[in-house]
Design a protein around this motif. Sequence first.
Motif, mmCIF file in Angstrom:
data_model
loop_
_atom_site.group_PDB
_atom_site.id
_atom_site.type_symbol
_atom_site.label_atom_id
_atom_site.label_comp_id
_atom_site.label_asym_id
_atom_site.label_seq_id
_atom_site.Cartn_x
_atom_site.Cartn_y
_atom_site.Cartn_z
ATOM 1 N N LYS A 510 11.742 0.378 -29.417
ATOM 2 C CA LYS A 510 11.820 -1.086 -29.440
ATOM 3 C C LYS A 510 12.903 -1.562 -30.400
ATOM 4 C CE LYS A 510 6.945 -1.938 -28.285
ATOM 5 N NZ LYS A 510 5.660 -2.504 -28.779
ATOM 6 N N SER A 548 9.989 -9.513 -23.878
ATOM 7 C CA SER A 548 9.889 -10.233 -25.157
ATOM 8 C C SER A 548 11.142 -11.057 -25.414
ATOM 9 C CB SER A 548 9.650 -9.241 -26.293
ATOM 10 O OG SER A 548 10.776 -8.405 -26.480
ATOM 11 N N ASP A 551 10.887 -14.000 -22.998
ATOM 12 C CA ASP A 551 9.952 -15.038 -23.444
ATOM 13 C C ASP A 551 10.500 -15.841 -24.617
ATOM 14 O OD1 ASP A 551 8.203 -14.186 -21.518
ATOM 15 O OD2 ASP A 551 7.063 -12.896 -22.860
ATOM 16 N N THR A 662 1.573 -11.612 -21.320
ATOM 17 C CA THR A 662 1.889 -10.233 -21.639
ATOM 18 C C THR A 662 2.090 -9.460 -20.345
ATOM 19 O OG1 THR A 662 0.542 -10.370 -23.621
ATOM 20 C CG2 THR A 662 1.104 -8.164 -22.819
#
Length: 945
Positions: A510, A548, A551, A662
């Motif tokens: 990540k 992510s 969003d 999610t």
Amino acid sequence: MADNQDIQRARIVLEAVQLAISAEVGPFQQLIARETEVLHLELVLRILLTYLPESTEPHLYINLIQHLATGIDHQPQQSSSGPAEPSNELSDEDTRHQICQLHLLSVAEEQDLQAGCTDLISLFLVHRARRIDVETGSIPEVQQLLEPFLDRDPYLRTWMISNVLPLRRLEYEYYPQIDDPYTIEAFEKLEGRPAINSLLSRSARTASDQPAQSARDLRGIVGPWLYGERSRKRRKTHHDGRRSSLATPTTVERKAEPNEGNHLSGWSDVNDWIVELALRDFEAAADTVEQWDGPHDVDYDGFGDDEELDDDIHGIRAQLYAQAGLATIYVASGTSISTFERSYSILKKVAHRLGLHEPPAFEEDHQPSLSVLSKDYLDNLSEIHLLHNAFLRPENPLTLPDNPSLAFAYLVLRSCILLQRLGHPRAYKAIAGLAAFGRREDHMEELRRTLQKIPIRTRDNGSWAEVRQQVLWLRDWRYEASTSGGSNEEALLGVFRKIGRVDAEIELLKALLRASCYTIAVHVYCTQDQHPLPEDILEKTVLIVAMSFYDGASNGNRTRGGVRKASEILAAFQSHFPDSNAFTEANALIAATHSMSFYSLTLQHGVPFQPVNIRASKDPLSLIGRILEQNPRSYTKLDDLLEIGHSLVKARLRPNETADITPTWKESTSDKPRCQSQDLHESSRRIISMAIEAALSEGDFDTAYSYIVNRLSPTAPGSRENSSTGQNQAASPQDDISWRSAYLAGRATVPKSSPSQPSVQRLEQRLELLSLALLLAPSSHLAEILQVWRSVEKDLTTLLAREAAEEDQWNSKGDRSKLSSGSSALPGGFAPSDTDMDKVANQKSRRQSRATAMAANEEAPMGLFDVARGAAQAFSKNAFPLRGAAVAKSSPSEGATRERPLSMGSDSGSDGVGERVRKRDLVANAVTGGLASGIGWVIGAPPKS
């Protein structure tokens, strides 16, 4: 006779006092030598102590004191020549009076007696030194007085080292500008921790560029002062002891040695002070520990050696001091590289002093073995050991100087340096507590903070490769619990030891993606022979990071911001997941978002649209309706809107899947193509319906009519043919969209503000749409639609009648003009013949008959059956491309008739009343054919064979 001897003795004493007052040391010494019977040692010392001026330089009477100290004739002796006459004759009365006025000071003072000193010379010197300090404040003169006699008595040496020497250095050498100097008497009263604080209060750094003098002061002031600690303890112990008589012998047997605690308490206060200093100024504390070797490193200025103590006492002192050095590392609050390097120097110093394993350099690629530091060491630790007041406890395993504690401290320091280089500096105590007592949640939170704060300079792939190795080292300190490659077990030791290997790799991936290091991420996790992560976990992690960014984006354009990052991440891994449905869905979502970014869109309460609103919406297609509402004439871009809707469908954003934003990417089932095809078709019809509504709201009936006729594809009206028993079946959702759109357009009227009036063509188009709505609508809505249909048909009839009246009026006007104009109207003209007059009369008669018939028909009300029949006939006669199965089953002649386009504004080519058929009659005559199998059963029509 005895009375005369007393008078003579008194006169000798008075003479000695006079010589002492005048500081005539030579005559005084001669008088002592001559009158030894009268001037014995204690009396001489008392006279000197009382009357010899304190300003007298010590070198003038040191020989006298040495003569008194080394003389062997201390007892009164008989003089052969008798007592000498005093130089000044006094009367007996005056002599008695003056001798009574003498107040000689005692040689010994209370504190000296309590300390166990019994030597008169030593007691005199100590007392004399105090008086000199009080009167003159000259410590060097006191030292000059005492130096020749230090070997005479241990008490004198101890007193000199522990009081005079520290004062001389404090006030004359180290801090000569001191504002409030100590007296010897006040200095002697210092004890315990306040004394340490007072003596070292001036040793702190006065400026950042000046070194601290704590080590020098400990070596030259505190160390000598603690040399007399036992004497101070003894005075305190014998505070209630009885004062000894001065007539006792000059030497007596000493008391027993104090216990072991007296050798440690003072140095324990020093250790406490060093730890407190580290809280305020770690650099000064580090300088102290590095430059001062502990209790045995004391400068006595040649006046004495180290205290004669057992080796055990020396060892305990050294160990406690080393423990204080380790404690300074734990209490240090700094997070800079220099702080950790100084802490490392303290570790090396402690290991060297105690003969332990020295820690390796940070640059070296090795570390302590498990034989030195094991997991059992951490298991024996408690959070109480990290309390500030517990660092100096002898049983604390964190600061107890041994190989395991030094190895643990070294690994924690190395971890602190790595974290600082990664951009997440943390204090030593925090990392030690995290490694020893942290929970998995704490470790995960700290790991994520570390990865989030990695500096921008590590964006290059080479730096990130090193960062990944450093983070993995922080996790386990290379003490793995399992050697299996895919193990997700906890590590034995490490800052993040409660985090499994797979979880650590996920967080690293990540971080790599957030830093846009796609090349190294693909290389490490996709192209290497041994993949750190399973394929399914890798795919899910990549999608989570991409979403992510999606969003968090504020703009939906794929060339900007978070959507761009999400698109880049998906593109980097797309080739490694060619058959991934989740990647396809994510790409479709980004494509839809990108297309929507070109429209102005605002949500409720003026909140601007953001990409996350798509995933958070329970009905993403409803956003297209908002686009149509907020963007004028956006309904004309139907193909673009359909593409957006199809992308949203392909993204699998359904109401039951978007409640939680999610991403939960799931493998598709075998019937996904069929379901997706149905969803695409349904979304297309819904978007067209929205566009039709938007067009109508903006007054564009022609575009709405075109969309209904050419784009909306309703189902055949035979969906109700299966009801042979007369029971109606519910319409499908597709029919619902079709009939509602047709009904909405059919009921649309020209706004009152519009100057134009509805044309015949517009009314005929509305009747056509209402006819379609009648065929597709469920039975519960038929009455409502028929009511509108009748209203439109009435408007059409009225318009046609008005046009016919206008036509007749125009024709009549022409006929009258023609008939009224005689031959004189035009030169050379002829009057109308009888035949022409008959034709005009016949035409007027026919028009009147036709008008009468129309009026009769208008007066006769039409029933529901007639209206429905007319609507069905109209629908069956037009050229609407989407006729039902009932039309296809008609006869060839009927089919040819129904295939002919319906022209509402033209005649059949005949002017006769019987040849021209009204549109309303045409629709009414067709109901038994077009609606017999559809809605005919509602109005009681027999089924058509």
